[in-house]
Design an enzyme around this catalytic site. Structure first.
Site, PDB file in Angstrom:
ATOM      1  CD  GLU A  75      -2.979  -0.918   2.295  1.00  0.00           C
ATOM      2  OE1 GLU A  75      -3.956  -1.638   2.220  1.00  0.00           O
ATOM      3  OE2 GLU A  75      -2.833  -0.049   3.171  1.00  0.00           O
TER       4      GLU A  75
ATOM      5  CB  CYS B 144       3.036   7.173   3.674  1.00  0.00           C
ATOM      6  SG  CYS B 144       3.494   5.940   4.878  1.00  0.00           S
TER       7      CYS B 144
ATOM      8  CB  CYS C  14       7.239  -5.759   8.542  1.00  0.00           C
ATOM      9  SG  CYS C  14       8.722  -5.186   9.385  1.00  0.00           S
TER      10      CYS C  14
ATOM     11  CB  CYS D 136       6.608  -3.684  16.164  1.00  0.00           C
ATOM     12  SG  CYS D 136       8.290  -3.341  15.625  1.00  0.00           S
TER      13      CYS D 136
ATOM     14  CB  CYS E  61       3.321  -2.704  13.856  1.00  0.00           C
ATOM     15  SG  CYS E  61       3.355  -2.448  12.068  1.00  0.00           S
TER      16      CYS E  61
ATOM     17  CB  CYS F 137       2.185   6.463   8.247  1.00  0.00           C
ATOM     18  SG  CYS F 137       2.434   7.214   6.673  1.00  0.00           S
TER      19      CYS F 137
HETATM   20  N1  SAH Z   1       9.408  -0.262   9.787  1.00  0.00           N
HETATM   21  C1  SAH Z   1       9.668   1.105   9.926  1.00  0.00           C
HETATM   22  C2  SAH Z   1       8.802   1.993   9.072  1.00  0.00           C
HETATM   23  C3  SAH Z   1       7.341   1.634   8.925  1.00  0.00           C
HETATM   24  S1  SAH Z   1       6.303   1.881  10.297  1.00  0.00           S
HETATM   25  C4  SAH Z   1       9.568   1.512  11.384  1.00  0.00           C
HETATM   26  O1  SAH Z   1       9.099   0.731  12.177  1.00  0.00           O
HETATM   27  O2  SAH Z   1      10.004   2.596  11.692  1.00  0.00           O
HETATM   28  C5  SAH Z   1       6.053   3.643  10.390  1.00  0.00           C
HETATM   29  C6  SAH Z   1       5.709   4.141  11.809  1.00  0.00           C
HETATM   30  O3  SAH Z   1       4.375   3.807  12.178  1.00  0.00           O
HETATM   31  C7  SAH Z   1       6.617   3.535  12.852  1.00  0.00           C
HETATM   32  O4  SAH Z   1       7.028   4.489  13.780  1.00  0.00           O
HETATM   33  C8  SAH Z   1       5.696   2.532  13.498  1.00  0.00           C
HETATM   34  O5  SAH Z   1       6.145   2.183  14.742  1.00  0.00           O
HETATM   35  C9  SAH Z   1       4.372   3.266  13.490  1.00  0.00           C
HETATM   36  N2  SAH Z   1       3.220   2.399  13.708  1.00  0.00           N
HETATM   37  C10 SAH Z   1       3.073   1.111  13.359  1.00  0.00           C
HETATM   38  N3  SAH Z   1       1.871   0.639  13.750  1.00  0.00           N
HETATM   39  C11 SAH Z   1       1.234   1.639  14.372  1.00  0.00           C
HETATM   40  C12 SAH Z   1      -0.053   1.770  14.996  1.00  0.00           C
HETATM   41  N4  SAH Z   1      -0.907   0.757  15.049  1.00  0.00           N
HETATM   42  N5  SAH Z   1      -0.385   2.968  15.523  1.00  0.00           N
HETATM   43  C13 SAH Z   1       0.479   4.004  15.455  1.00  0.00           C
HETATM   44  N6  SAH Z   1       1.696   3.941  14.892  1.00  0.00           N
HETATM   45  C14 SAH Z   1       2.088   2.772  14.356  1.00  0.00           C
HETATM   46 FE1  SF4 Z   2       7.867  -3.688  10.847  1.00  0.00          FE
HETATM   47 FE2  SF4 Z   2       5.713  -2.525  11.833  1.00  0.00          FE
HETATM   48 FE3  SF4 Z   2       7.824  -2.896  13.396  1.00  0.00          FE
HETATM   49 FE4  SF4 Z   2       7.947  -1.065  11.430  1.00  0.00          FE
HETATM   50  S1  SF4 Z   2       6.599  -1.000  13.233  1.00  0.00           S
HETATM   51  S2  SF4 Z   2       9.492  -2.606  11.956  1.00  0.00           S
HETATM   52  S3  SF4 Z   2       6.657  -2.067   9.878  1.00  0.00           S
HETATM   53  S4  SF4 Z   2       6.574  -4.511  12.467  1.00  0.00           S
END
Ligand code: SAH
Ligand code: SF4
Length: 394
Positions: A116, A129, A136, A140, A143, A367
């Site tokens: 996306e 974005c 991934c 996390c 996420c 994002c």
């Molecule tokens: N993998 C990279 C970039 C993609 S995620 C990273 O983790 O930095 C982009 C941002 O969105 C990151 O800071 C991530 O932690 C945040 N993010 C992911 N899931 C989220 C959620 N459910 N609510 C708010 N922020 C979130």
């Molecule tokens: Fe991967 Fe989501 Fe963690 Fe970013 S926040 S590293 S996209 S699992």
């Protein structure tokens, strides 16, 4: 003792199969690579040098997708080019527009993977974005992308393709620096960009090239969850702004919510930030901090964040992100009062700490919270994907 959780994944290094029709997609190739491709197809070297420059201009300045429109290339050569090459775009599965103007696209790669991209218009800028991977590997806990079962690196063409498609959709051809809607790029879509370093670097080089899309490195931000060994190379070889998904200041908490922390801890990560090439007071590092209720959002956490940033003398700003919940997520978002209190403490510590306004919530476009098409897939499809992932991982 093995540590539970997925902390040292090897990103699936599969490159997608070549196009079925055998043609080469020129999007995402460097100027030199276009030249080599033309020579490889039998074009005489001096001509290939000239044609590669012209074709580059048509692709990135004019947004051309058809060789027949390239008026400075001899007509007789158009069919020769079209038989061997294409100027592709990702396939669009779905495009949505939010009531606040945010746009989201669900895209599909030729080998059937969904990813996306999101465009967020603001008064003074427009931010795209961009995704770097399908899914991934880093899992996390807050996420949604981390729950996707299938992972593949996107190619440079698929990464640049997102920018091209956004430009098509915004009607921003030919490329002119004035009056653009798409002014900024954040590598904050699906995936961990530093686990797909080569493709992300090659793609961003194309995006930054002054003869083409010409987006300045100051308008591009790469967000990493903390892949420490790749951070210096990111600064040296790409030179874009850095955002770091810190999200917690205590080891137990970060270990839980960002499992990569068990491999590269907070102090090591902050040292890598202090060493990041090009970071200074005019170009600060952004620390992203997702606000999770009763997990990482206390006043003590905020004070510890200030202490750490001071300790490492980091030119930093903090972006507080209200947690965007998804079905089955193990956390809740902090209350607005808690977020305000946290923000005030960081701000009083002399560090800017804005709270990110959620955008495009009606279309799930925030994002880092990109909805996966997997949810909409049938059980049989999911099983097939799981088998594929298993096979790919060997
Ligand atoms: N993998 C990279 C970039 C993609 S995620 C990273 O983790 O930095 C982009 C941002 O969105 C990151 O800071 C991530 O932690 C945040 N993010 C992911 N899931 C989220 C959620 N459910 N609510 C708010 N922020 C979130
Ligand atoms: Fe991967 Fe989501 Fe963690 Fe970013 S926040 S590293 S996209 S699992």
């Amino acid at each position: 003792m093995p540590i539970p959780g997925h902390i040292d994944p090897v990103p699936v290094p599969r490159t997608p199969a070549a196009r079925e029709d055998g043609r080469i997609d020129l999007v995402g190739l460097s100027k030199d690579a276009i030249r080599t491709a033309l020579e490889g197809a039998g074009m005489e070297p001096r001509q290939a040098k000239l044609r590669s420059k012209q074709i580059w201009h048509w692709i990135y300045n004019r947004g051309a997708t058809d060789f027949a429109k390239m008026t400075d290339i001899a007509k007789a050569q158009h069919p020769w080019l079209a038989e061997r090459f294409v100027i592709g775009r990702p396939d669009i599965v779905e495009a949505q527009v939010s009531t606040d103007g945010t746009r989201k696209w669900l895209l599909k790669s030729p080998d059937g993977h969904d990813y996306e991209m999101v465009f967020i218009p603001d008064a003074d800028r427009g931010t795209l974005c961009v995704s770097s991977q399908v899914g991934c590997t880093l899992n996390c806990r807050f996420c949604h992308t981390g729950t996707m079962r299938l992972v593949r690196n996107l190619t440079p063409g698929e990464i640049v393709g997102q920018v091209m498609l956004a430009r098509d959709s915004l009607g921003e051809w030919p490329s002119t620096p004035e009056g653009r809607m798409l002014t900024n790029i954040v590598m904050m879509g699906m995936g961990e960009p530093l686990y797909n370093f080569d493709s992300v670097r090659d793609a961003l080089k194309v995006v930054m090239d002054g003869d083409g899309l010409a987006l300045s490195k100051r308008r591009i931000t790469l967000s990493t969850s903390g892949v420490v060994p790749m951070m210096a190379r990111c600064g040296e070889e790409i030179g874009v702004n850095l955002a770091v998904s810190l999200h917690a200041v205590r080891k137990e908490v970060r270990d839980e919510i960002v499992p990569l922390n068990r491999k590269y801890g907070i102090e090591e990560l902050l040292q890598a930030c202090a060493d990041y090439p090009g970071a200074n007071n005019a170009r600060r590092i952004t620390f992203e901090y997702v606000m999770l209720k009763d997990k990482n959002d206390s006043d003590e956490d905020a004070r510890e964040l200030v202490r750490l940033i001071r300790k490492y003398r980091l030119p930093a700003k903090v972006n507080l992100i209200p947690f965007n919940p998804w079905p089955g997520a193990p956390y809740d978002c902090s209350t607005p009062e808690r977020i305000r209190s946290f923000s005030n403490i960081v701000f009083e510590g002399g560090i800017s700490a804005p709270v990110r306004t959620p955008r495009g919530r009606d279309i799930d476009a925030a994002c880092g919270q990109l909805k996966t098409a997997a949810e909409k897939k049938s059980r049989a499809e999911l099983d097939r994907l799981a088998e594929e992932k298993q096979a790919a991982l060997g």
